[in-house]
Design a protein around this motif. Structure first.
Motif, PDB file in Angstrom:
ATOM      1  N   GLU A  35      10.770  -6.726  -2.160  1.00 61.31           N
ATOM      2  CA  GLU A  35      10.491  -5.278  -2.242  1.00 61.31           C
ATOM      3  C   GLU A  35       9.239  -4.921  -1.451  1.00 61.31           C
ATOM      4  O   GLU A  35       9.177  -3.886  -0.782  1.00 61.31           O
ATOM      5  CB  GLU A  35      10.314  -4.846  -3.702  1.00 61.31           C
ATOM      6  N   LEU A  36       8.236  -5.800  -1.539  1.00 62.53           N
ATOM      7  CA  LEU A  36       6.981  -5.551  -0.815  1.00 62.53           C
ATOM      8  C   LEU A  36       7.226  -5.564   0.700  1.00 62.53           C
ATOM      9  O   LEU A  36       6.722  -4.711   1.437  1.00 62.53           O
ATOM     10  CB  LEU A  36       5.950  -6.615  -1.220  1.00 62.53           C
ATOM     11  N   VAL A  37       8.019  -6.532   1.159  1.00 62.08           N
ATOM     12  CA  VAL A  37       8.338  -6.622   2.591  1.00 62.08           C
ATOM     13  C   VAL A  37       9.130  -5.383   3.030  1.00 62.08           C
ATOM     14  O   VAL A  37       8.830  -4.766   4.061  1.00 62.08           O
ATOM     15  CB  VAL A  37       9.162  -7.897   2.885  1.00 62.08           C
ATOM     16  N   ASP A  41      -0.693 -10.782  -1.453  1.00 63.82           N
ATOM     17  CA  ASP A  41       0.301  -9.850  -2.013  1.00 63.82           C
ATOM     18  C   ASP A  41      -0.179  -9.268  -3.338  1.00 63.82           C
ATOM     19  O   ASP A  41      -0.783  -9.995  -4.154  1.00 63.82           O
ATOM     20  CB  ASP A  41       1.622 -10.581  -2.351  1.00 63.82           C
ATOM     21  N   LEU A  42       0.155  -8.027  -3.552  1.00 66.07           N
ATOM     22  CA  LEU A  42      -0.003  -7.401  -4.870  1.00 66.07           C
ATOM     23  C   LEU A  42       1.143  -6.417  -5.005  1.00 66.07           C
ATOM     24  O   LEU A  42       1.316  -5.541  -4.137  1.00 66.07           O
ATOM     25  CB  LEU A  42      -1.350  -6.672  -4.959  1.00 66.07           C
ATOM     26  N   PHE A  43       1.913  -6.546  -6.061  1.00 64.46           N
ATOM     27  CA  PHE A  43       3.064  -5.640  -6.224  1.00 64.46           C
ATOM     28  C   PHE A  43       3.338  -5.416  -7.706  1.00 64.46           C
ATOM     29  O   PHE A  43       3.340  -6.348  -8.505  1.00 64.46           O
ATOM     30  CB  PHE A  43       4.319  -6.234  -5.563  1.00 64.46           C
ATOM     31  N   VAL A  44       3.570  -4.151  -8.037  1.00 64.49           N
ATOM     32  CA  VAL A  44       3.960  -3.782  -9.408  1.00 64.49           C
ATOM     33  C   VAL A  44       5.266  -2.989  -9.319  1.00 64.49           C
ATOM     34  O   VAL A  44       5.415  -2.121  -8.436  1.00 64.49           O
ATOM     35  CB  VAL A  44       2.846  -2.924 -10.076  1.00 64.49           C
ATOM     36  N   GLU A  45       6.206  -3.287 -10.203  1.00 65.13           N
ATOM     37  CA  GLU A  45       7.489  -2.550 -10.234  1.00 65.13           C
ATOM     38  C   GLU A  45       7.218  -1.047 -10.257  1.00 65.13           C
ATOM     39  O   GLU A  45       6.375  -0.596 -11.046  1.00 65.13           O
ATOM     40  CB  GLU A  45       8.251  -2.884 -11.527  1.00 65.13           C
ATOM     41  N   GLU A  85       6.642   0.747 -13.513  1.00 70.15           N
ATOM     42  CA  GLU A  85       5.535   0.296 -14.377  1.00 70.15           C
ATOM     43  C   GLU A  85       4.167   0.683 -13.817  1.00 70.15           C
ATOM     44  O   GLU A  85       3.144   0.202 -14.298  1.00 70.15           O
ATOM     45  CB  GLU A  85       5.588  -1.240 -14.546  1.00 70.15           C
ATOM     46  N   ARG A  86       4.162   1.529 -12.784  1.00 72.26           N
ATOM     47  CA  ARG A  86       2.880   1.835 -12.122  1.00 72.26           C
ATOM     48  C   ARG A  86       2.041   2.839 -12.892  1.00 72.26           C
ATOM     49  O   ARG A  86       2.517   3.527 -13.766  1.00 72.26           O
ATOM     50  CB  ARG A  86       3.165   2.337 -10.684  1.00 72.26           C
ATOM     51  N   ARG A  87       0.783   2.924 -12.518  1.00 77.41           N
ATOM     52  CA  ARG A  87      -0.217   3.830 -13.085  1.00 77.41           C
ATOM     53  C   ARG A  87      -0.476   3.546 -14.560  1.00 77.41           C
ATOM     54  O   ARG A  87      -0.820   4.431 -15.321  1.00 77.41           O
ATOM     55  CB  ARG A  87       0.180   5.305 -12.921  1.00 77.41           C
ATOM     56  N   ALA A  88      -0.297   2.314 -14.966  1.00 72.46           N
ATOM     57  CA  ALA A  88      -0.593   1.932 -16.353  1.00 72.46           C
ATOM     58  C   ALA A  88      -1.607   0.798 -16.391  1.00 72.46           C
ATOM     59  O   ALA A  88      -1.790   0.157 -17.429  1.00 72.46           O
ATOM     60  CB  ALA A  88       0.697   1.515 -17.069  1.00 72.46           C
ATOM     61  N   GLY A  89      -2.234   0.514 -15.260  1.00 70.04           N
ATOM     62  CA  GLY A  89      -3.303  -0.491 -15.252  1.00 70.04           C
ATOM     63  C   GLY A  89      -2.872  -1.903 -14.893  1.00 70.04           C
ATOM     64  O   GLY A  89      -3.698  -2.817 -14.857  1.00 70.04           O
ATOM     65  N   VAL A  90      -1.564  -2.104 -14.612  1.00 67.34           N
ATOM     66  CA  VAL A  90      -1.089  -3.465 -14.335  1.00 67.34           C
ATOM     67  C   VAL A  90      -1.663  -3.993 -13.016  1.00 67.34           C
ATOM     68  O   VAL A  90      -2.131  -5.135 -12.925  1.00 67.34           O
ATOM     69  CB  VAL A  90       0.462  -3.514 -14.295  1.00 67.34           C
ATOM     70  N   GLY A  91      -1.647  -3.144 -11.981  1.00 65.66           N
ATOM     71  CA  GLY A  91      -2.164  -3.573 -10.670  1.00 65.66           C
ATOM     72  C   GLY A  91      -3.621  -3.982 -10.759  1.00 65.66           C
ATOM     73  O   GLY A  91      -4.023  -5.020 -10.219  1.00 65.66           O
ATOM     74  N   ARG A  92      -4.410  -3.199 -11.461  1.00 60.94           N
ATOM     75  CA  ARG A  92      -5.844  -3.527 -11.577  1.00 60.94           C
ATOM     76  C   ARG A  92      -6.035  -4.845 -12.337  1.00 60.94           C
ATOM     77  O   ARG A  92      -6.861  -5.672 -11.962  1.00 60.94           O
ATOM     78  CB  ARG A  92      -6.591  -2.387 -12.270  1.00 60.94           C
ATOM     79  N   LYS A  93      -5.255  -5.013 -13.417  1.00 56.71           N
ATOM     80  CA  LYS A  93      -5.365  -6.275 -14.180  1.00 56.71           C
ATOM     81  C   LYS A  93      -5.033  -7.471 -13.307  1.00 56.71           C
ATOM     82  O   LYS A  93      -5.707  -8.502 -13.335  1.00 56.71           O
ATOM     83  CB  LYS A  93      -4.380  -6.264 -15.372  1.00 56.71           C
ATOM     84  N   SER A 129      -2.063   3.723   5.747  1.00 50.74           N
ATOM     85  CA  SER A 129      -1.456   4.844   5.006  1.00 50.74           C
ATOM     86  C   SER A 129      -1.417   4.613   3.484  1.00 50.74           C
ATOM     87  O   SER A 129      -1.125   5.536   2.727  1.00 50.74           O
ATOM     88  CB  SER A 129      -0.022   5.061   5.500  1.00 50.74           C
ATOM     89  N   ASN A 130      -1.738   3.394   3.042  1.00 49.96           N
ATOM     90  CA  ASN A 130      -1.572   3.069   1.617  1.00 49.96           C
ATOM     91  C   ASN A 130      -2.837   3.419   0.827  1.00 49.96           C
ATOM     92  O   ASN A 130      -3.554   2.551   0.333  1.00 49.96           O
ATOM     93  CB  ASN A 130      -1.232   1.585   1.478  1.00 49.96           C
ATOM     94  N   THR A 131      -3.053   4.701   0.687  1.00 49.41           N
ATOM     95  CA  THR A 131      -4.314   5.128   0.067  1.00 49.41           C
ATOM     96  C   THR A 131      -4.356   4.810  -1.424  1.00 49.41           C
ATOM     97  O   THR A 131      -5.437   4.604  -1.976  1.00 49.41           O
ATOM     98  CB  THR A 131      -4.556   6.632   0.295  1.00 49.41           C
ATOM     99  N   SER A 132      -3.205   4.744  -2.095  1.00 53.15           N
ATOM    100  CA  SER A 132      -3.245   4.428  -3.530  1.00 53.15           C
ATOM    101  C   SER A 132      -3.735   2.999  -3.739  1.00 53.15           C
ATOM    102  O   SER A 132      -4.588   2.745  -4.602  1.00 53.15           O
ATOM    103  CB  SER A 132      -1.892   4.654  -4.198  1.00 53.15           C
ATOM    104  N   ALA A 133      -3.246   2.071  -2.899  1.00 51.37           N
ATOM    105  CA  ALA A 133      -3.735   0.690  -3.017  1.00 51.37           C
ATOM    106  C   ALA A 133      -5.227   0.627  -2.661  1.00 51.37           C
ATOM    107  O   ALA A 133      -6.001  -0.084  -3.292  1.00 51.37           O
ATOM    108  CB  ALA A 133      -2.929  -0.225  -2.106  1.00 51.37           C
ATOM    109  N   GLN A 134      -5.621   1.410  -1.658  1.00 52.90           N
ATOM    110  CA  GLN A 134      -7.043   1.389  -1.265  1.00 52.90           C
ATOM    111  C   GLN A 134      -7.936   1.864  -2.408  1.00 52.90           C
ATOM    112  O   GLN A 134      -9.016   1.324  -2.634  1.00 52.90           O
ATOM    113  CB  GLN A 134      -7.256   2.239  -0.012  1.00 52.90           C
ATOM    114  N   HIS A 135      -7.480   2.860  -3.174  1.00 52.56           N
ATOM    115  CA  HIS A 135      -8.264   3.309  -4.341  1.00 52.56           C
ATOM    116  C   HIS A 135      -8.419   2.165  -5.331  1.00 52.56           C
ATOM    117  O   HIS A 135      -9.501   1.927  -5.879  1.00 52.56           O
ATOM    118  CB  HIS A 135      -7.572   4.494  -5.037  1.00 52.56           C
ATOM    119  N   LEU A 136      -7.304   1.477  -5.556  1.00 52.04           N
ATOM    120  CA  LEU A 136      -7.361   0.340  -6.491  1.00 52.04           C
ATOM    121  C   LEU A 136      -8.364  -0.707  -6.004  1.00 52.04           C
ATOM    122  O   LEU A 136      -9.217  -1.170  -6.749  1.00 52.04           O
ATOM    123  CB  LEU A 136      -5.963  -0.271  -6.634  1.00 52.04           C
ATOM    124  N   PHE A 137      -8.266  -1.056  -4.712  1.00 48.59           N
ATOM    125  CA  PHE A 137      -9.118  -2.120  -4.179  1.00 48.59           C
ATOM    126  C   PHE A 137     -10.590  -1.703  -4.234  1.00 48.59           C
ATOM    127  O   PHE A 137     -11.458  -2.510  -4.583  1.00 48.59           O
ATOM    128  CB  PHE A 137      -8.710  -2.465  -2.742  1.00 48.59           C
TER     129      PHE A 137
END
Ligand SMILES: CC(C)(COP(=O)(O)OP(=O)(O)OC[C@H]1O[C@@H](n2cnc3c(N)ncnc32)[C@H](O)[C@@H]1OP(=O)(O)O)[C@@H](O)C(=O)NCCC(=O)NCCS
Length: 157
Positions: free
Chosen positions: A23-25, A95-99, A102-110, A134-142
């Motif tokens: 899915e990430l690819v 790699d970092l990927f969340v279904e 299931e997003r916006r519930a803190g899984v990616g940050r954990k 273009s992946n600004t949501s991931a950039q916020h997380l990072f």
């Protein structure tokens, strides 16, 4: 979504890891097909690759599990000094990927915080990652996990 557990991946996770990496690819390929390849049988290829990485002491593969299933994963590794990149020995986040459901519930940050902890335990004194401009949501997380922007990759063609 119930409680989330972050744990090291095991062989029984290889099917889920291949599916999520696929899915990430596909997400990257859809965003910029000239830059990000999509190979045949990509899920199978990543399951094979992760089966090797599971026994690599310099790699870390973590999965996020709810009560029922794997909902995300993070993968990183120790890398040697790279003279071309002017980059000393480091931990790399690959790699970092969340279904999507299931997003916006803190899984990616954990997942990210746990990956950083594990890479640091293995001796990484700096950790580097790349993300699509273009992946600004991931950039916020990072950025929330202590990362700052450095290089900007460019491509022609
Ligand atoms: C990026 C990704 C891993 C985030 O996972 P997640 O579980 O939704 O992330 P979290 O819920 O832990 O969010 C942590 C922070 O990231 C930022 N963030 C995450 N999704 C965001 C969005 N859609 N828009 C803006 N900020 C976002 C926020 O700062 C968020 O903190 P907040 O919820 O307190 O505002 C997930 O969206 C994903 O798998 N995306 C596709 C793959 C990808 O882009 N991977 C990373 C690059 S390789």
């Amino acid at each position: 979504m119930g409680d989330i557990t972050i744990r090291p991946a095991v062989s029984a996770d290889l099917g889920d890891l291949g599916r999520l990496a696929g899915e990430l690819v596909r997400l990257h390929h859809a965003a910029d097909p000239a830059r990000f390849f999509l190979v045949d049988r990509v899920e199978e290829g990543y399951s094979w690759w992760f089966s090797r990485e599971l026994s690599n002491a310099e790699s870390v593969i973590l999965v996020a599990n709810d009560a029922a299933k794997v909902v995300g994963y993070a993968y990183g590794a120790l890398e040697e000094r790279n003279w071309n990149l002017l980059l000393d020995a480091h931990g790399a986040v690959h790699d970092l990927f969340v279904e999507p459901t299931e997003r916006r519930a803190g899984v990616g940050r954990k997942l990210m915080n746990a990956l950083v902890t594990e890479l640091e335990k293995k001796g990484a004194s700096r950790i580097v990652l790349s993300t699509m401009v273009s992946n600004t949501s991931a950039q916020h997380l990072f950025e929330g996990c202590g990362f700052r922007p450095t290089m900007l990759e460019m491509i022609r063609g």
